[in-house]
Design a protein around this motif. Structure first.
Motif, PDB file in Angstrom:
ATOM      1  N   ARG A   1      23.378  33.471  64.967  1.00 50.24           N
ATOM      2  CA  ARG A   1      24.644  33.925  65.253  1.00 50.24           C
ATOM      3  C   ARG A   1      25.903  34.410  65.636  1.00 50.24           C
ATOM      4  NH1 ARG A   1      25.502  30.683  70.336  1.00 50.24           N
ATOM      5  NH2 ARG A   1      24.131  28.642  69.727  1.00 50.24           N
ATOM      6  N   GLY A   2      26.031  35.391  66.462  1.00 57.73           N
ATOM      7  CA  GLY A   2      27.516  36.242  65.802  1.00 57.73           C
ATOM      8  C   GLY A   2      27.932  35.823  65.392  1.00 57.73           C
ATOM      9  N   THR A   3      29.375  35.715  64.864  1.00 55.38           N
ATOM     10  CA  THR A   3      30.228  35.771  65.120  1.00 55.38           C
ATOM     11  C   THR A   3      31.274  36.084  66.387  1.00 55.38           C
ATOM     12  OG1 THR A   3      31.139  35.805  62.614  1.00 55.38           O
ATOM     13  CG2 THR A   3      33.359  35.155  64.507  1.00 55.38           C
TER      14      THR A   3
ATOM     15  N   LEU B   1      31.265  32.662  68.353  1.00 51.16           N
ATOM     16  CA  LEU B   1      31.413  32.794  69.284  1.00 51.16           C
ATOM     17  C   LEU B   1      30.255  33.281  70.366  1.00 51.16           C
ATOM     18  CD1 LEU B   1      34.998  32.797  69.767  1.00 51.16           C
ATOM     19  CD2 LEU B   1      33.673  31.213  70.067  1.00 51.16           C
ATOM     20  N   GLY B   2      29.537  34.809  68.916  1.00 50.95           N
ATOM     21  CA  GLY B   2      28.791  35.478  69.873  1.00 50.95           C
ATOM     22  C   GLY B   2      27.158  34.770  69.689  1.00 50.95           C
ATOM     23  N   ALA B   3      26.194  34.998  70.599  1.00 48.47           N
ATOM     24  CA  ALA B   3      25.294  34.881  70.487  1.00 48.47           C
ATOM     25  C   ALA B   3      23.526  35.080  69.527  1.00 48.47           C
ATOM     26  CB  ALA B   3      24.433  34.464  71.214  1.00 48.47           C
ATOM     27  N   VAL B   4      22.315  36.428  69.413  1.00 44.88           N
ATOM     28  CA  VAL B   4      21.662  36.564  69.259  1.00 44.88           C
ATOM     29  C   VAL B   4      20.730  36.786  70.673  1.00 44.88           C
ATOM     30  CG1 VAL B   4      19.218  36.318  67.807  1.00 44.88           C
ATOM     31  CG2 VAL B   4      21.202  34.948  67.558  1.00 44.88           C
TER      32      VAL B   4
ATOM     33  N   ILE C   1      19.277  38.121  54.835  1.00 41.73           N
ATOM     34  CA  ILE C   1      20.245  39.790  55.457  1.00 41.73           C
ATOM     35  C   ILE C   1      21.053  38.302  55.663  1.00 41.73           C
ATOM     36  CG2 ILE C   1      20.415  41.533  56.924  1.00 41.73           C
ATOM     37  CD1 ILE C   1      17.006  41.654  57.201  1.00 41.73           C
ATOM     38  N   ALA C   2      22.071  38.889  54.583  1.00 42.27           N
ATOM     39  CA  ALA C   2      23.490  38.373  54.207  1.00 42.27           C
ATOM     40  C   ALA C   2      24.986  39.274  55.431  1.00 42.27           C
ATOM     41  CB  ALA C   2      24.346  38.507  53.246  1.00 42.27           C
ATOM     42  N   GLY C   3      25.481  38.584  55.885  1.00 41.83           N
ATOM     43  CA  GLY C   3      26.013  38.620  57.692  1.00 41.83           C
ATOM     44  C   GLY C   3      26.796  39.976  57.431  1.00 41.83           C
TER      45      GLY C   3
ATOM     46  N   HIS D   1      24.431  36.220  60.368  1.00 35.02           N
ATOM     47  CA  HIS D   1      25.340  36.605  61.518  1.00 35.02           C
ATOM     48  C   HIS D   1      25.917  37.511  61.508  1.00 35.02           C
ATOM     49  CE1 HIS D   1      28.456  34.849  58.413  1.00 35.02           C
ATOM     50  NE2 HIS D   1      29.049  36.028  59.040  1.00 35.02           N
ATOM     51  N   ASN D   2      26.187  38.404  62.448  1.00 36.37           N
ATOM     52  CA  ASN D   2      26.778  39.882  63.019  1.00 36.37           C
ATOM     53  C   ASN D   2      25.482  40.445  62.364  1.00 36.37           C
ATOM     54  OD1 ASN D   2      28.709  38.516  64.741  1.00 36.37           O
ATOM     55  ND2 ASN D   2      29.909  39.078  62.294  1.00 36.37           N
ATOM     56  N   VAL D   3      24.178  40.231  62.348  1.00 33.73           N
ATOM     57  CA  VAL D   3      23.401  41.333  61.343  1.00 33.73           C
ATOM     58  C   VAL D   3      22.700  42.155  62.595  1.00 33.73           C
ATOM     59  CG1 VAL D   3      20.871  42.023  60.455  1.00 33.73           C
ATOM     60  CG2 VAL D   3      22.874  40.261  58.908  1.00 33.73           C
ATOM     61  N   GLU D   4      22.429  42.955  62.156  1.00 29.40           N
ATOM     62  CA  GLU D   4      21.471  44.312  63.086  1.00 29.40           C
ATOM     63  C   GLU D   4      20.654  44.709  62.545  1.00 29.40           C
ATOM     64  OE1 GLU D   4      24.112  46.832  65.152  1.00 29.40           O
ATOM     65  OE2 GLU D   4      25.913  45.598  65.633  1.00 29.40           O
TER      66      GLU D   4
END
Length: 363
Positions: free
Chosen positions: A237-239, A218-221, A275-277, A259-262
């Motif tokens: 994209r993020g979850t 549901l997230g984006a980048v 780089i894993a989630g 996904h969700n990486v910062e």
């Protein structure tokens, strides 16, 4: 494009000795430089190459005698490799994307295109997307709904940008990159063998056979300003929240960001980094080629990891890492030295065993 030597020196903040009016069309390695080329001889080891080439002008190392090298002029810079950045920027015309919107582009009526933007052939721009002023988008790029692209962005051919992605100003994306694909998130109705292994560190237990069910993204980048993304790189994209890339960060070709990486500001990620989630990467982090980062961990500011390092646990700020699993670089070097000594050590132990077994009463 033709530049005078004086123009080049001004752009580099460098000094010229000799004829600054010499015309320069291209840069070249010393041995291949013709009369219209600027030879890049920034180290004494390139002097022989100058003798084999036909350059009239060169960028030289401090203290070089340009007359003795047979040149008519020379540019001197305090930091030669940094000068390469300014020189290549000056001479690179970039992709040839005609101004305006190509007739074959398909642009949703609700999309907004900024002043001075250039949209190439067969580009598709979805509903409510916003393309900033002077952005350049090359052929066959697809931009989904609600994407926001900042001013002066450069998107090369064949890029795919998913829904709701945000790109900052002056972002550069190389051909074939995919920004905003779904994250790789799947779950089973009951505890899976993978979850059991995480807990036991080896025992899969008696997990029942079951199918994987998708967790939708549901997230984006969200990508900051002055970010560069290499060819065929994928950023998921993020979850729920966005995957984030900080301003000034540079990603090489074939990098995968889960996904969700910062990722923080001014990082440098070389080819095939993965780089894993849900991992977090600090500012000014440098990963050499094929570095892997486990999911749900933190890598602190200013960490440097050598090629093929695998980071499984949190890495403190400023740590220099190498190896599989990752350890301090100096420790890894010592471990590697010890590993190379093992055959000799085994031979010595075998000899000692023989000696002991031959001693009287050793039975």
């Amino acid at each position: 494009m033709t530049f005078t030597l004086d123009q080049i020196a001004t752009a580099l903040g460098a000094r010229v000795e000799g004829d600054g009016s010499l015309p320069i069309v291209r840069a070249a390695e010393p041995a291949e430089a013709g009369p219209d080329a600027l030879a890049l001889a920034m180290n004494p080891k390139y002097a022989d190459g100058l003798a084999r080439g036909r350059a009239r002008a060169a960028i030289l190392w401090d203290g070089a005698d340009w007359r003795a090298l047979g040149l008519e002029a020379a540019i001197f810079v305090p930091r030669p490799r940094y000068a390469m950045s300014g020189l290549t920027r000056l001479m690179d015309p970039g992709p040839e994307i005609a101004p305006g919107i190509h007739p074959s582009a398909v642009i949703d009526p609700s999309a907004r295109i900024g002043a001075g933007a250039a949209i190439g052939p067969l580009v598709v721009i979805g509903p409510r997307a916003v393309v900033g002023p002077r952005a350049r988008i090359a052929a066959q790029t697809v931009i989904a709904e609600d994407v926001l692209i900042g001013a002066d962005a450069l998107i090369h051919a064949g890029v795919r940008i998913g829904a709701r992605v945000i790109l900052g100003e002056r972002v550069i994306i190389q051909p074939g990159a995919v920004i905003g694909a779904d994250g790789f998130s799947f779950v089973t109705p009951e505890k899976s063998a993978v979850e059991t292994v995480r807990e036991t560190l080896g025992d899969a237990g008696g997990a029942a056979a079951q199918s994987w069910t998708r967790i939708h993204s549901l997230g984006a980048v969200s990508i900051g300003d002055d970010v560069e993304i290499g060819a065929n790189t994928c950023i998921d994209r993020g979850t729920i929240r966005d995957t984030r890339i900080g301003s000034g960060t540079k990603l090489d070709n074939l990098v995968h960001v889960g996904h969700n990486v910062e990722i923080g500001r001014d990082c440098l990620l070389c080819g095939q980094v993965g780089i894993a989630g849900s991992s977090r990467i600090g500012d000014r982090v440098v990963f050499a080629g094929q570095v892997g980062v486990n999911d749900n961990i933190f890598v602190g500011d200013d960490v440097i990891a050598g090629g093929a390092t695998k980071i499984f646990t949190n890495a403190p700020k400023g740590r220099v890492l190498l190896g599989y699993p990752a350890m301090r670089m100096e420790t890894h070097v010592e471990v590697y030295k010890a590993l190379r000594r093992l055959p000799r050590l085994f031979a010595q132990v075998a000899e000692l065993q023989k000696s002991v077994s031959k001693r009287p009463g050793s039975d």
